[in-house]
Design a protein around this motif. Structure first.
Motif, PDB file in Angstrom:
ATOM      1  N   SER A 249      35.559  27.646  56.138  1.00  0.00           N
ATOM      2  CA  SER A 249      36.787  27.482  55.352  1.00  0.00           C
ATOM      3  C   SER A 249      36.571  27.495  53.843  1.00  0.00           C
ATOM      4  CB  SER A 249      37.510  26.200  55.771  1.00  0.00           C
ATOM      5  OG  SER A 249      36.678  25.062  55.562  1.00  0.00           O
ATOM      6  N   VAL A 250      35.556  26.803  53.342  1.00  0.00           N
ATOM      7  CA  VAL A 250      35.370  26.743  51.896  1.00  0.00           C
ATOM      8  C   VAL A 250      34.882  28.084  51.364  1.00  0.00           C
ATOM      9  CG1 VAL A 250      34.123  25.651  49.999  1.00  0.00           C
ATOM     10  CG2 VAL A 250      34.982  24.267  51.902  1.00  0.00           C
ATOM     11  N   LEU A 251      33.902  28.684  52.030  1.00  0.00           N
ATOM     12  CA  LEU A 251      33.428  29.999  51.611  1.00  0.00           C
ATOM     13  C   LEU A 251      34.548  31.035  51.682  1.00  0.00           C
ATOM     14  CD1 LEU A 251      29.980  30.004  53.437  1.00  0.00           C
ATOM     15  CD2 LEU A 251      30.354  29.754  50.985  1.00  0.00           C
ATOM     16  N   ALA A 252      35.358  30.964  52.751  1.00  0.00           N
ATOM     17  CA  ALA A 252      36.469  31.903  52.903  1.00  0.00           C
ATOM     18  C   ALA A 252      37.533  31.690  51.834  1.00  0.00           C
ATOM     19  CB  ALA A 252      37.087  31.760  54.293  1.00  0.00           C
ATOM     20  N   LYS A 253      37.682  30.457  51.384  1.00  0.00           N
ATOM     21  CA  LYS A 253      38.694  30.148  50.370  1.00  0.00           C
ATOM     22  C   LYS A 253      38.406  30.844  49.050  1.00  0.00           C
ATOM     23  CE  LYS A 253      42.344  27.570  49.277  1.00  0.00           C
ATOM     24  NZ  LYS A 253      43.649  27.702  49.969  1.00  0.00           N
ATOM     25  N   PHE A 254      37.132  31.185  48.806  1.00  0.00           N
ATOM     26  CA  PHE A 254      36.812  31.940  47.593  1.00  0.00           C
ATOM     27  C   PHE A 254      37.610  33.239  47.533  1.00  0.00           C
ATOM     28  CE2 PHE A 254      32.266  30.017  47.699  1.00  0.00           C
ATOM     29  CZ  PHE A 254      32.708  28.882  47.036  1.00  0.00           C
ATOM     30  N   ASP A 255      37.937  33.800  48.702  1.00  0.00           N
ATOM     31  CA  ASP A 255      38.663  35.069  48.787  1.00  0.00           C
ATOM     32  C   ASP A 255      40.056  34.966  48.177  1.00  0.00           C
ATOM     33  OD1 ASP A 255      38.898  37.776  49.584  1.00  0.00           O
ATOM     34  OD2 ASP A 255      39.891  37.214  51.456  1.00  0.00           O
ATOM     35  N   GLU A 256      40.591  33.754  48.097  1.00  0.00           N
ATOM     36  CA  GLU A 256      41.952  33.564  47.610  1.00  0.00           C
ATOM     37  C   GLU A 256      42.029  33.314  46.106  1.00  0.00           C
ATOM     38  OE1 GLU A 256      43.793  31.523  51.667  1.00  0.00           O
ATOM     39  OE2 GLU A 256      43.622  30.350  49.841  1.00  0.00           O
ATOM     40  N   GLY A 257      40.896  33.116  45.458  1.00  0.00           N
ATOM     41  CA  GLY A 257      40.918  32.713  44.061  1.00  0.00           C
ATOM     42  C   GLY A 257      40.635  33.849  43.091  1.00  0.00           C
ATOM     43  N   VAL A 258      40.862  33.583  41.819  1.00  0.00           N
ATOM     44  CA  VAL A 258      40.683  34.614  40.790  1.00  0.00           C
ATOM     45  C   VAL A 258      39.214  34.956  40.567  1.00  0.00           C
ATOM     46  CG1 VAL A 258      42.825  34.053  39.609  1.00  0.00           C
ATOM     47  CG2 VAL A 258      40.720  32.876  38.949  1.00  0.00           C
ATOM     48  N   ASP A 259      38.309  34.061  40.971  1.00  0.00           N
ATOM     49  CA  ASP A 259      36.883  34.287  40.767  1.00  0.00           C
ATOM     50  C   ASP A 259      36.190  34.810  42.018  1.00  0.00           C
ATOM     51  OD1 ASP A 259      36.896  33.459  38.096  1.00  0.00           O
ATOM     52  OD2 ASP A 259      36.647  31.354  38.639  1.00  0.00           O
ATOM     53  N   LEU A 260      36.941  35.418  42.932  1.00  0.00           N
ATOM     54  CA  LEU A 260      36.361  35.838  44.201  1.00  0.00           C
ATOM     55  C   LEU A 260      35.154  36.738  44.029  1.00  0.00           C
ATOM     56  CD1 LEU A 260      38.551  38.515  46.080  1.00  0.00           C
ATOM     57  CD2 LEU A 260      38.739  38.073  43.651  1.00  0.00           C
ATOM     58  N   VAL A 261      35.218  37.715  43.125  1.00  0.00           N
ATOM     59  CA  VAL A 261      34.082  38.634  42.943  1.00  0.00           C
ATOM     60  C   VAL A 261      32.869  37.874  42.417  1.00  0.00           C
ATOM     61  CG1 VAL A 261      33.236  40.655  41.707  1.00  0.00           C
ATOM     62  CG2 VAL A 261      35.570  40.628  42.602  1.00  0.00           C
ATOM     63  N   LEU A 262      33.088  36.946  41.501  1.00  0.00           N
ATOM     64  CA  LEU A 262      31.978  36.185  40.944  1.00  0.00           C
ATOM     65  C   LEU A 262      31.303  35.346  42.023  1.00  0.00           C
ATOM     66  CD1 LEU A 262      33.620  34.914  37.610  1.00  0.00           C
ATOM     67  CD2 LEU A 262      32.624  37.147  38.130  1.00  0.00           C
ATOM     68  N   TYR A 263      32.098  34.715  42.868  1.00  0.00           N
ATOM     69  CA  TYR A 263      31.533  33.916  43.962  1.00  0.00           C
ATOM     70  C   TYR A 263      30.802  34.803  44.966  1.00  0.00           C
ATOM     71  CZ  TYR A 263      33.669  29.400  42.820  1.00  0.00           C
ATOM     72  OH  TYR A 263      33.996  28.209  42.225  1.00  0.00           O
ATOM     73  N   PHE A 264      31.419  35.900  45.358  1.00  0.00           N
ATOM     74  CA  PHE A 264      30.806  36.757  46.374  1.00  0.00           C
ATOM     75  C   PHE A 264      29.507  37.384  45.860  1.00  0.00           C
ATOM     76  CE2 PHE A 264      35.097  37.620  48.680  1.00  0.00           C
ATOM     77  CZ  PHE A 264      35.001  36.389  49.296  1.00  0.00           C
ATOM     78  N   LYS A 265      29.480  37.768  44.593  1.00  0.00           N
ATOM     79  CA  LYS A 265      28.238  38.315  44.053  1.00  0.00           C
ATOM     80  C   LYS A 265      27.151  37.241  43.991  1.00  0.00           C
ATOM     81  CE  LYS A 265      29.347  42.481  41.507  1.00  0.00           C
ATOM     82  NZ  LYS A 265      29.099  43.228  40.252  1.00  0.00           N
ATOM     83  N   HIS A 266      27.536  36.017  43.639  1.00  0.00           N
ATOM     84  CA  HIS A 266      26.546  34.943  43.604  1.00  0.00           C
ATOM     85  C   HIS A 266      25.997  34.679  45.006  1.00  0.00           C
ATOM     86  CE1 HIS A 266      24.370  31.698  41.783  1.00  0.00           C
ATOM     87  NE2 HIS A 266      24.943  30.777  42.535  1.00  0.00           N
ATOM     88  N   LEU A 267      26.857  34.739  46.007  1.00  0.00           N
ATOM     89  CA  LEU A 267      26.400  34.567  47.385  1.00  0.00           C
ATOM     90  C   LEU A 267      25.430  35.680  47.780  1.00  0.00           C
ATOM     91  CD1 LEU A 267      29.779  33.491  49.017  1.00  0.00           C
ATOM     92  CD2 LEU A 267      27.722  32.071  48.870  1.00  0.00           C
TER      93      LEU A 267
END
Length: 319
Positions: A249-267
């Protein structure tokens, strides 16, 4: 017209960057091939995860062409600030033989106008009549396509085959109730990582377009497989699908935010993929607190999944 690409899991590819922050197309193709080897039905390139607003039209088209030439089935994003540019991407997709089209609404100028959106969608669909297309609904684009407009367009354009819904449960439920259950040939795709279970089990979605699945392909494919078995009435699969959704749920929630690309690239970097260490704009970066939070969630999920997935039963059957 073949629509099987949409009957599965489709990761939305991130744009890897070279040291000068230009797109690294070799790394992009390698990622696309990796996703296909993992069992995905295709990839999306230039949706939100691909940073389409930050790339030139030529860069976007090169990425799509390189993936297609490498044998990776590509669903092409048509996001643009005007219809002329969106049509150019659709026409290019038709020219190179892309596998699908993701039709993004007109943004900014007259974005709330039904007439403007009708004309925008029509122009895109007419530019690529041989490619199966889905309309992308997202709150971030400021326009929700409703049933009357969808079927007006579908009656004129048989290449319009479905719907990607990025909204929450209520939006997915609307799409299922008023659009995708009217005609069994109209497909529903879950477009947001937080609602895979609801979209497949409760709304009859046939597949997903996922951001987090680019980082966790095995886990995302398992979530879809469990959810599809749950939709057929398997109580064990239903329980496991909900457990996995909760852990995600928390990792998936990144998909809904404005920083999704930043989070996904960091992952991706946490998984050892240094080609995703840079963003196109140097000033686009997570804060130190965001980065540490992301890292904690990444390690927590990996520890949980390693133990949970070892229990066998329907999980082993779906992996």
């Amino acid at each position: 017209m073949r629509t099987d690409i949409f009957h599965g899991t489709i990761p939305a590819l991130l744009t890897p960057c070279a040291p000068d922050r230009s797109p690294d197309f070799d790394a992009l193709v390698a990622l696309g091939q990796e996703m296909m080897a993992a069992g995905m039905s295709g990839v999306v390139y230039c949706g939100s995860c691909g940073d389409w607003p930050l790339l030139t039209d030529a860069q976007r088209m090169e990425g799509v062409a390189r993936l297609t030439r490498a044998g990776v089935p590509v669903v092409v994003g048509t996001g643009a600030v005007n219809t002329r540019m969106a049509v150019a991407h659709a026409a290019h997709a038709q020219e190179i033989g892309a596998a699908g089209l993701m039709v993004i609404p007109r943004v900014l100028s007259r974005g709330a106008s039904v007439a403007a959106q009708r004309n925008h969608f029509t122009a895109i669909l007419e530019a690529a009549p041989d490619i199966p297309a889905i309309i992308y609904n997202s709150p971030y684009y400021g326009y929700a396509t409703k049933a009357d407009l969808f079927f007006e367009l579908r009656d004129r354009h048989p290449n319009l085959v479905g719907f990607k819904e990025f909204g929450g449960q209520a939006d997915l439920s609307y799409a299922a109730e008023h659009i995708t259950h009217r005609d069994e040939d109209v497909l529903l795709m879950v477009g947001v990582d937080t609602e895979v279970y609801h979209g497949i089990v409760k709304c009859g979605a046939v597949g997903t377009i996922t951001g987090i699945g680019t980082i966790f392909p095995k886990e995302a494919l398992l979530q879809v497989a469990l959810s599809k078995r749950a939709a057929r009435g398997c109580p064990e699969a239903d329980l496991c699908a909900r457990e996995l959704a909760n852990a995600f749920s928390v990792l998936a929630k990144f998909d809904e935010g404005v920083d999704l690309v930043l989070y996904f690239k960091h992952l991706m970097v946490l998984k050892g993929r240094q080609e995703f260490a840079l963003n196109i704009y140097e000033t686009d970066c997570l804060s130190p607190s965001q980065a540490r939070f992301c890292e904690a969630q990444f390690h927590q999920f990996n520890t949980w999944f390693a133990r949970w997935s070892a229990q066998g039963g329907v999980i082993a059957e779906c992996m």
